[in-house]
Design an enzyme around this catalytic site. Structure first.
Site, PDB file in Angstrom:
ATOM      1  N   GLU A 184       0.869  -1.182   0.000  1.00 48.65           N
ATOM      2  CA  GLU A 184       0.000   0.000   0.000  1.00 48.65           C
ATOM      3  C   GLU A 184       0.894   1.216   0.000  1.00 48.65           C
ATOM      4  O   GLU A 184       1.740   1.364   0.888  1.00 48.65           O
ATOM      5  CB  GLU A 184      -0.771   0.033   1.320  1.00 48.65           C
ATOM      6  CG  GLU A 184      -2.226  -0.270   1.218  1.00 48.65           C
ATOM      7  CD  GLU A 184      -2.859  -0.089   2.583  1.00 48.65           C
ATOM      8  OE1 GLU A 184      -2.867   1.043   3.088  1.00 48.65           O
ATOM      9  OE2 GLU A 184      -3.309  -1.101   3.143  1.00 48.65           O
ATOM     10  N   ASP A 210      -5.486   8.760  10.745  1.00 49.83           N
ATOM     11  CA  ASP A 210      -4.149   8.278  11.090  1.00 49.83           C
ATOM     12  C   ASP A 210      -3.655   8.765  12.438  1.00 49.83           C
ATOM     13  O   ASP A 210      -3.933   9.883  12.862  1.00 49.83           O
ATOM     14  CB  ASP A 210      -3.152   8.704  10.018  1.00 49.83           C
ATOM     15  CG  ASP A 210      -3.317   7.875   8.751  1.00 49.83           C
ATOM     16  OD1 ASP A 210      -3.260   6.638   8.866  1.00 49.83           O
ATOM     17  OD2 ASP A 210      -3.525   8.467   7.675  1.00 49.83           O
TER      18      ASP A 210
END
Ligand code: PLP
Lengths: 256, 601
Positions: free
Chosen positions: A45, A56
């Site tokens: 990824e 995040d």
């Protein structure tokens, strides 16, 4: 992405590595991809940095900020990938927040992904309900849009989302943001069992996976693992070899 | 806001026209508007659930009343005869007792009524009740009657109803002959009466959003999957609470008893004179408890959180006004409270930081990014993702994923609704221009919303131009921004050509945000609202103007609206009316004023 299905059919587990494109400079990306491919990961990824990465935790956010300071953009990453002349044997997945895609243009994004050899795309802030914004363009260029499910996904939604799933399903292991975690709860195991029993495609667990204990705990209930913060941190600290045991714990058939 | 009752309905067509009203009346007493129970039942079926169905009786037998209550069914009964207290007590639904008021003696009778509501009317001629004559409102001035129980009838129409509301502030206005043409109800007049009192009621009910939470192309729910459940639950909970009379009553009780509403619409005589143009009025949100409009929203959301079983609150704050409002309400309602605030804002809004701590909130400093509002929202969202099962995110502006922009607007619309009634009362007409400052856009949308349907009213939102819209240091999102997704909504953003969101700049912490609520973007898109930008310097100059001319030291945010108002007023005539929303007071900005305006004092 068919490889992922084959892997599952063979009873093997997938290891998907997340890296932040351009952390340490965009010229590092190629080497990182080559290294991970050689180490035997199943897919990679490639994260696109964003100014406001609300899904995040600090490790990835800081890596993103470093990449932004290096001037890394979605456009530059896709161009860089397009220029690669080495043999890519594993699926490359782009992970980006929605706004850079909108700014780039969804149709152009789908086209550029195809040209850059991108197999799939993950957009964490594009919920199932709004996927018509990007989905149809990706479909046209043969790029898969990966679906995410979480511990808070309600039963009805789970069915709808899994119905539409292609490639693999990203099953989020924590109610929270990305980042290294110590504990995985029992609840996660049950959740993985449920998702896996209903999913037409392989189910990969991600968010917080950073230790071999996590892998041992969930191994029988998922088809693979996605590891982000631990790898981003290891690359940043120049200690990527430290991740090898984690990768092997997943990819070796009979872990010791 | 004052409720509307349309009385004497006989035709389905008129019932439909009345469906945007709060109440509908069916006359069972001898009158040319009389209906049978069966007719009333058919008409009631044309009306939405939320419209109160009222049966009007004059000295009827109890059984007759009870039968109508059961069969229509009626949700209220209105009595115009000589009914006894015992009779009133025997009625199982709420009761309105009507009084024809000729003199002070009649007022005394009315003061003693045990009914839930009292209706005042001018004395009848042909039958008791519904005379169509104008009642002398002056008679009620000294009466000790709670306006929350008061219903005003008698000769009202779209022209004079504003004055009735302005002088009596009743719970409800009741109209019958005022919406008739040649003795028959007139659908257009019904609609126009409702619109005059309530604003465009279709707008009221649903705003400009559609079911999926989009305002035109803007809005939506762009959040990580982990939050979708919470966002959907909130959507459902709000939809339910919104139509729940108990919830609304609770919310309004706090606004009245705790915040101190309603706030005045102050005529600014010296500003009017100094600007030499329109009559200038100030909507005084600065008088709210905690010093700004933010608390209107904080109360609504906190009550909703409790209703959803959540007793932990997370919020972001820029200027600290929303943080203080949230901390205040959490103290009052015994909720746990965490506030994220940018380090830079903590520095410039010291006083508010201390207020929050004193109120028992935990203030988390955010050092990331520009360390201002955008970064505080990011951290609040992350905190919410992690604690979503027991925590409500009490967002402070008309921003974020659906239902937040709609919900925040609704909670802030009390500003515009009050203003509407007040200006109708004072001037007997709607204003020509209304201005409000726009950060995320909550005070502006709350002010504008009840006027969006009135095309004669020019609406102007005022953004922060910082050091100038042609510099890199401004927060003029609507003027200079482009479309994109941030914090859960498709809206307009200050961003670079790669979709990275940029830092905003404004001297005013509350306007220092690189996005703007989706409904504003839509209202700009369809050309209904104009958006202008005012620089730091212009805003500071207006702080002095308002302080010196009106004795009101405004918040820096509000001063932006004042600055633009001065420009707008220059092109207006003395027969026009201009209203400024003074969203907050300047206490929190004293350190900045002392620094920037030194030498003046
Ligand atoms: C006094 C005042 N006015 C206006 C604003 C701007 O917010 P909004 O645009 O949501 O009304 C703030 C925000 O902190 C404020 O404190």
């Amino acid at each position: 992405m068919k490889r992922l299905k084959d892997l599952k059919d063979n009873g093997d587990k997938a290891f998907v590595a997340y890296i932040m494109a351009g952390d340490g400079g965009l010229d590092k990306l190629r080497g990182q991809v080559e290294y991970l491919q050689k180490t035997g990961v199943t897919a990679i990824e490639i994260g696109i940095p964003f100014s406001d990465p609300v899904a995040d935790g600090p490790v990835i956010e800081e890596a993103g900020n470093r990449a932004l300071a290096e001037g890394v953009t979605l456009d530059k990453v896709l161009l860089e990938m397009k220029s690669w002349d080495f043999k890519i044997k594993i699926p490359l997945i782009v992970m980006t927040y929605l706004n850079p895609v909108i700014s780039y243009g969804a149709e152009r994004f789908a086209e550029s992904c195809r040209e850059a050899g991108v197999s799939a795309v993950i957009i964490p802030d594009l919920p199932f309900e709004h996927q018509q914004l990007v989905g149809p363009y990706l479909k046209k260029t043969g790029v898969t849009l990966i679906q995410l499910v979480t511990l808070t996904t309600t039963e009805n939604r789970l069915e709808d989302i899994l119905d539409a799933a292609e490639g693999f399903v990203y099953a989020v292991t924590v109610t929270g943001i990305t980042g290294v975690r110590d504990e995985m709860t029992q609840e996660v195991q049950e959740f993985m069992k449920t998702v896996r029993s209903k999913s037409p495609v392989p189910v990969y667990a991600g968010f917080g996976i950073s230790k071999t204990e996590h892998i041992e705990m969930l191994r029988d209930d998922v088809d693979g693992f996605i590891v982000g913060s631990a790898i981003v941190k290891a690359f940043h600290d120049n200690k990527i070899e430290d991740i090898d045991p984690l990768i092997h714990a997943v990819t070796q058939r009979n872990p010791v | 806001m004052t409720k509307v009752k349309i009385c004497g309905l006989q035709e389905a067509e008129h019932a439909k026209a009345a469906s945007a009203a709060d109440a509908a009346g069916f006359v069972f007493a001898p009158s040319r508007r009389r209906v049978t129970v069966e007719q009333a039942a058919r008409l009631a079926a044309e009306l939405p659930e939320s419209v109160v169905k009222i049966g009007v009786f004059v000295n009827a037998e109890l059984d007759e009343v009870l039968e109508a209550v059961r069969k229509v069914p009626l949700t209220m009964v209105q009595l115009h005869g000589d009914e006894t207290d015992e009779f009133i007590r025997s009625i199982p639904v709420e009761v309105i007792q009507a009084f024809s008021v000729r003199d002070i003696e009649d007022v005394k009778k009315l003061e003693q009524s045990i009914a839930d509501y009292v209706l005042v009317d001018a004395p009848g001629i042909d039958f008791r009740g519904g005379s169509g004559r104008i009642f002398d409102w002056g008679l009620l001035k000294g009466a000790s009657i709670d306006p929350e129980r008061l219903i005003v009838a008698g000769g009202l129409d779209a022209v004079n109803v504003g004055q009735a509301i302005g002088s009596l502030a009743p719970y409800m206005v009741d109209v019958s002959s005022g919406v008739e043409t040649e003795g028959k109800k007139d659908a257009d007049k019904i609609k126009s009466f409702i619109k005059t009192v309530k604003g465009d009621s279709m707008q009221q009910a649903t705003g400009t959003e559609n079911v999926t939470g989009f305002f035109g192309r803007f809005g939506g729910q762009f959040v990580p999957e982990t939050l979708m459940k919470a966002v959907k639950e909130l959507e459902a909970a709000y939809a339910e609470a919104k139509d729940d009379a108990d919830f609304q009553a609770d919310y309004h009780k706090y606004l009245k008893e705790y915040v101190g509403r309603e706030q005045p619409l102050t005529y600014a005589a010296r500003l009017t004179e100094a600007w030499g143009g329109p009559k200038v009025y100030l909507k005084r949100e600065d008088l709210n408890h905690t010093g700004a409009h933010k608390i209107n929203n904080a109360i609504g959301q906190a009550l909703l959180a409790i209703r959803m079983g959540k007793r932990k609150i997370v919020a972001e704050t820029g200027a600290g006004q929303h943080g203080v409002a949230t901390a205040t309400i959490c103290a009052l309602l015994d909720l746990e409270c965490v506030i994220f605030m940018g380090e830079e804002d903590i520095r410039r809004q010291q006083l508010n930081v201390f207020r929050m701590k004193l109120l028992g909130a935990k203030v988390e400093s955010v050092t990331k990014g520009s360390a201002t509002l955008k970064d505080a929202v990011n951290e609040a969202l992350r905190y919410w993702v992690t604690n979503v099962e027991d925590t409500h995110y009490l967002i402070g502006s008309a921003l974020g994923p659906h239902p937040f922009p709609t919900m925040v607007r609704d909670f802030q619309s009390v500003i515009g609704r009050e203003t509407r009634g007040q200006i109708l009362g004072k001037e007997g007409r709607l204003p020509d221009v209304i201005l409000a400052c726009v950060g995320g856009g909550s005070n502006a949308i709350g002010m504008f919303h009840p006027f969006v349907g009135d095309e004669s009213v020019r609406l102007i939102g005022v953004e922060a131009a910082g050091e100038g819209v042609d510099t890199a240091r401004h927060a003029a999102t609507l003027t200079k921004g482009t479309e994109g997704v941030l914090h859960g909504a498709y809206m307009k953003l200050l961003q670079d050509e790669n979709g990275q969101v940029q830092e905003a700049h404004s001297i005013s912490a509350g306007l220092d945000y690189p996005g703007v609520g989706p409904e504003h973007v839509h209202l700009e898109d369809i050309g209904r609202v104009e958006y202008k930008a005012v620089t730091d310097e212009e805003a500071l100059a207006s702080v002095i103007t308002l302080s010196r001319l009106e004795g009101i030291i405004p918040a820096l945010e509000s001063a932006h609206a004042v600055a633009e108002a001065e420009k707008t007023a220059a092109a207006m005539g003395s027969d026009e009316i201009l209203i400024i929303c003074v969203s907050g007071r300047g206490d929190k900005d004293m350190a900045t004023y002392a620094e920037k305006l030194e030498g003046l004092a």
